[in-house]
Design an enzyme around this catalytic site. Sequence first.
Site, mmCIF file in Angstrom:
data_model
loop_
_atom_site.group_PDB
_atom_site.id
_atom_site.type_symbol
_atom_site.label_atom_id
_atom_site.label_comp_id
_atom_site.label_asym_id
_atom_site.label_seq_id
_atom_site.Cartn_x
_atom_site.Cartn_y
_atom_site.Cartn_z
ATOM 1 N N ASP A 59 0.860 -1.192 0.000
ATOM 2 C CA ASP A 59 0.000 0.000 0.000
ATOM 3 C C ASP A 59 0.893 1.238 0.000
ATOM 4 O OD1 ASP A 59 -2.398 1.419 0.016
ATOM 5 O OD2 ASP A 59 -2.512 1.449 2.199
ATOM 6 N N ASP B 201 3.679 1.542 8.178
ATOM 7 C CA ASP B 201 2.393 0.858 8.025
ATOM 8 C C ASP B 201 2.446 -0.267 6.984
ATOM 9 O OD1 ASP B 201 -0.170 0.041 8.266
ATOM 10 O OD2 ASP B 201 -1.099 1.879 7.512
#
Length: 328
Positions: A202, A219
């Site tokens: 992502d 993340d």
Amino acid sequence: MDADHHPFSTLSPARVVAAIESLGFWLPGEPFALNSYENRVYLVHDDERRRWVAKFYRPERWSDACIQEEHDFLAELASAGVAVAAPWRDGDGRSLLHAEGFRFALFPQLPGQAPELENPDHLFALGELIGSVHAVGERASFGQRGVLDLDAMVIDARERVLAGPWLDQRQRQAYERVTAALHEALAEYRWSPERQIRVHGDCHIGNILGRDDRFALVDFDDCLMAPAVQDLWMLITAQAPEERHMQLSEVIEGYEQQREFDRRELALTEPLRTLRLLRYSAWLVSRWEDPAFPAAFPWVADNGYWESHIRTLEQQRLALDSAPRWLA
């Protein structure tokens, strides 16, 4: 599901503090909620003035083994000198922590700002950073994390939207038609397992922080097995051909300081963009019972949003028609 019965409804600031202090930390201040919806994420500081990001994982999304594989990948990257935030571990080596029914992890806060994708130096640095992640990522495979599968993911996203009351009759027919056409068009984009490596998954600018030309990736919640281009295509944002060429050249030049990039994978850019468009709307509707989602994305319940989404998908169908052909 109302707000009082959602799994995160009991995660009060006091419980966040208690969970972290149960590890031996002392927090002199209140946790500050960061902009996160899939999980609940807080910025805290301890009595030694260290700043931590506490991530409380969404219940029932990932298995413990799946989360642990993310953590172990981060530790492997950090050990190789890659700029990432590896999770804190307790005296027994545990990074996936438990408190009052929640699973959470502590990460050192990495300060900085998002990169500027018009800046050649930033683009080169981002390419080099992602190349360094992939150089480690190709050394082994995930056993618990997912695999990027266009066919399965498109079907899943389509079914999630069609299962709900979001579309009127005309919109439903249009959505069914365009998503079926996209599914058919994407069928030719297949790749061998050898092309899949461990990737961030992502890699948009919201997950990249730094200053000057030094950046770090944060993340890894969506890390998976995928072709390398999955972590590169979102960095190419320019519309004008000359600017796109500049962005692409700088990113690849930086990337190849660490690892060779097979330029044939660039043909996957529009298919991956198509998948992201489909999955984003499906993600919103599948999380609608979480009170944070109607509050943050109220326009999802508006008829106009779906009109716009269907038009975007129609435009993406045309983009796929004119995209470079995929040669695996």
